[in-house]
Write a protein that holds these residues in place. Structure first.
Motif, PDB file in Angstrom:
ATOM      1  N   UNK A  62     -11.321  -2.238  -6.041  1.00  0.00           N
ATOM      2  CA  UNK A  62      -9.945  -2.724  -6.061  1.00  0.00           C
ATOM      3  C   UNK A  62     -10.026  -4.197  -6.432  1.00  0.00           C
ATOM      4  N   UNK A  63      -9.558  -4.534  -7.614  1.00  0.00           N
ATOM      5  CA  UNK A  63      -9.681  -5.914  -8.080  1.00  0.00           C
ATOM      6  C   UNK A  63      -8.323  -6.582  -8.111  1.00  0.00           C
ATOM      7  N   UNK A  64      -8.334  -7.894  -8.029  1.00  0.00           N
ATOM      8  CA  UNK A  64      -7.092  -8.644  -8.097  1.00  0.00           C
ATOM      9  C   UNK A  64      -7.272 -10.040  -7.558  1.00  0.00           C
ATOM     10  N   UNK A  65      -6.366 -10.921  -7.935  1.00  0.00           N
ATOM     11  CA  UNK A  65      -6.418 -12.293  -7.449  1.00  0.00           C
ATOM     12  C   UNK A  65      -6.036 -12.352  -5.974  1.00  0.00           C
ATOM     13  N   UNK A  66      -6.304 -13.474  -5.340  1.00  0.00           N
ATOM     14  CA  UNK A  66      -5.898 -13.673  -3.957  1.00  0.00           C
ATOM     15  C   UNK A  66      -4.383 -13.489  -3.847  1.00  0.00           C
ATOM     16  N   UNK A  67      -3.955 -12.697  -2.870  1.00  0.00           N
ATOM     17  CA  UNK A  67      -2.534 -12.434  -2.691  1.00  0.00           C
ATOM     18  C   UNK A  67      -2.015 -11.245  -3.464  1.00  0.00           C
ATOM     19  N   UNK A  68      -2.904 -10.545  -4.169  1.00  0.00           N
ATOM     20  CA  UNK A  68      -2.469  -9.398  -4.972  1.00  0.00           C
ATOM     21  C   UNK A  68      -2.202  -8.154  -4.137  1.00  0.00           C
ATOM     22  N   UNK A  69      -2.725  -8.116  -2.896  1.00  0.00           N
ATOM     23  CA  UNK A  69      -2.487  -6.970  -2.013  1.00  0.00           C
ATOM     24  C   UNK A  69      -3.707  -6.105  -1.763  1.00  0.00           C
ATOM     25  N   UNK A 220     -19.621   7.279  -0.712  1.00  0.00           N
ATOM     26  CA  UNK A 220     -18.329   6.912  -1.307  1.00  0.00           C
ATOM     27  C   UNK A 220     -18.000   5.511  -0.824  1.00  0.00           C
ATOM     28  N   UNK A 221     -17.831   4.577  -1.749  1.00  0.00           N
ATOM     29  CA  UNK A 221     -17.623   3.180  -1.378  1.00  0.00           C
ATOM     30  C   UNK A 221     -16.385   2.639  -2.089  1.00  0.00           C
ATOM     31  N   UNK A 222     -15.535   1.972  -1.313  1.00  0.00           N
ATOM     32  CA  UNK A 222     -14.384   1.257  -1.871  1.00  0.00           C
ATOM     33  C   UNK A 222     -14.594  -0.222  -1.583  1.00  0.00           C
ATOM     34  N   UNK A 223     -14.543  -1.019  -2.623  1.00  0.00           N
ATOM     35  CA  UNK A 223     -14.841  -2.443  -2.492  1.00  0.00           C
ATOM     36  C   UNK A 223     -13.735  -3.270  -3.132  1.00  0.00           C
ATOM     37  N   UNK A 224     -13.339  -4.353  -2.482  1.00  0.00           N
ATOM     38  CA  UNK A 224     -12.389  -5.288  -3.086  1.00  0.00           C
ATOM     39  C   UNK A 224     -13.144  -6.488  -3.647  1.00  0.00           C
ATOM     40  N   UNK A 240      -4.827  -4.697  -9.029  1.00  0.00           N
ATOM     41  CA  UNK A 240      -3.568  -4.982  -8.345  1.00  0.00           C
ATOM     42  C   UNK A 240      -3.011  -6.325  -8.787  1.00  0.00           C
ATOM     43  N   UNK A 241      -1.699  -6.349  -9.007  1.00  0.00           N
ATOM     44  CA  UNK A 241      -0.963  -7.580  -9.274  1.00  0.00           C
ATOM     45  C   UNK A 241       0.340  -7.519  -8.501  1.00  0.00           C
ATOM     46  N   UNK A 242       0.559  -8.511  -7.656  1.00  0.00           N
ATOM     47  CA  UNK A 242       1.793  -8.610  -6.868  1.00  0.00           C
ATOM     48  C   UNK A 242       2.098  -7.307  -6.135  1.00  0.00           C
ATOM     49  N   UNK A 243       1.060  -6.685  -5.570  1.00  0.00           N
ATOM     50  CA  UNK A 243       1.253  -5.500  -4.752  1.00  0.00           C
ATOM     51  C   UNK A 243       1.410  -4.193  -5.484  1.00  0.00           C
ATOM     52  N   UNK A 244       1.180  -4.213  -6.803  1.00  0.00           N
ATOM     53  CA  UNK A 244       1.321  -3.003  -7.604  1.00  0.00           C
ATOM     54  C   UNK A 244       0.052  -2.731  -8.385  1.00  0.00           C
ATOM     55  N   UNK A 245      -0.216  -1.439  -8.637  1.00  0.00           N
ATOM     56  CA  UNK A 245      -1.318  -1.043  -9.500  1.00  0.00           C
ATOM     57  C   UNK A 245      -0.886  -1.213 -10.950  1.00  0.00           C
TER      58      UNK A 245
END
Length: 247
Positions: A62-69, A220-224, A240-245
């Motif tokens: 799960x990738x995204x900037x800080x605050x992406x959710x 099975x691994x989920x990583x941010x 993720x961007x602003x809480x959305x995929x």
């Protein structure tokens, strides 16, 4: 008596969380939303209609900037938090509807967590940290020593198992945390920014270790992460961007 009760609860839990959600799916969400109220009474939509599927035996990022959710999402997937609406399906059941006690049992017996801060017991050796995790999961006493050594060997720390965290590098500490996470043979491991405090070379080593666990043990691994250098190692990436995929 307490151990017998705990074992009975675990068996009951395994009976409940055992049906597959699909041939290759271990975890999925349906229109997942999470709202937070802030000081002035307004509402922040941290997650908006999240629909994802996590495949068994894969490394999902799960990738995204800080605050992406992404941390909010991984907390809900790992039964640490509940959504405002929507479902999390694990083992064919909606775990958001379970009691807090049942959710505690799922985290203890079926899931594992690796945190950015590693969260090791500073007064314990690497061996004792892994063994402690097994005790919490009610792992059979007669098998604990063998399993502890096996897990530390699998992350390359067989010669460091009797050192304390303060005597280890950041990468070694994170490997102890991974050994502790895999020790009780969970169905799924959640790793929230496990490489954020590590230099690039060490971070890549840790992620490659995750990949080895997936390939060798079908974990099975989920990583941010927010680090783009990690993306090519994943089997599946959700951004993720602003809480959305987003695509």
């Amino acid at each position: 008596m307490t151990n017998a009760v705990d074992e009975m609860r675990a068996k009951t839990l395994f009976d409940v969380i055992k049906e597959p959600c699909g041939m290759d799916t271990i975890l999925s969400t349906e229109n997942l939303c999470r709202d937070f109220k802030i000081g002035d009474g307004s509402v922040v939509n941290a997650l908006k209609n999240i629909n994802i599927e996590i495949e068994k035996g894969k490394l999902t990022i799960l990738r995204g900037r800080s605050g992406s959710g992404k941390t909010t999402l991984i907390n809900i997937l790992g039964a640490l938090d509940k959504p405002t609406k929507g479902k999390v399906m694990f083992g064919g059941r909606d775990i958001t509807r379970l009691s807090e006690r049942a959710r505690d049992d799922i985290r203890r017996y079926k899931m594992a967590f690796v945190f950015q801060s590693v969260a090791l017991m500073s007064g314990m050796t690497a061996y004792e940290n892994v063994d402690f995790g097994l005790r919490l999961a009610k792992y059979p006493y007669e098998e604990r020593d063998k399993r502890t050594r096996e897990c530390l060997r699998s992350v390359g720390l067989e010669k460091r198992m009797f050192h304390r965290p303060g005597e280890m590098s950041g990468g070694e500490q994170q490997r102890v945390a991974i050994a502790r996470a895999i020790a009780h043979k969970p169905d799924i491991i959640f790793a929230d920014e496990p490489t954020a405090e590590l230099d690039t070379a060490t971070a890549l080593h840790v992620v490659k270790l995750f990949k080895e666990l997936v390939a060798r043990d079908e974990m099975t691994i989920i990583m941010t992460t927010h680090d783009p250098s990690m993306i090519d190692i994943a089997d599946k990436v959700y951004t993720l961007e602003d809480g959305e995929i987003v695509e």
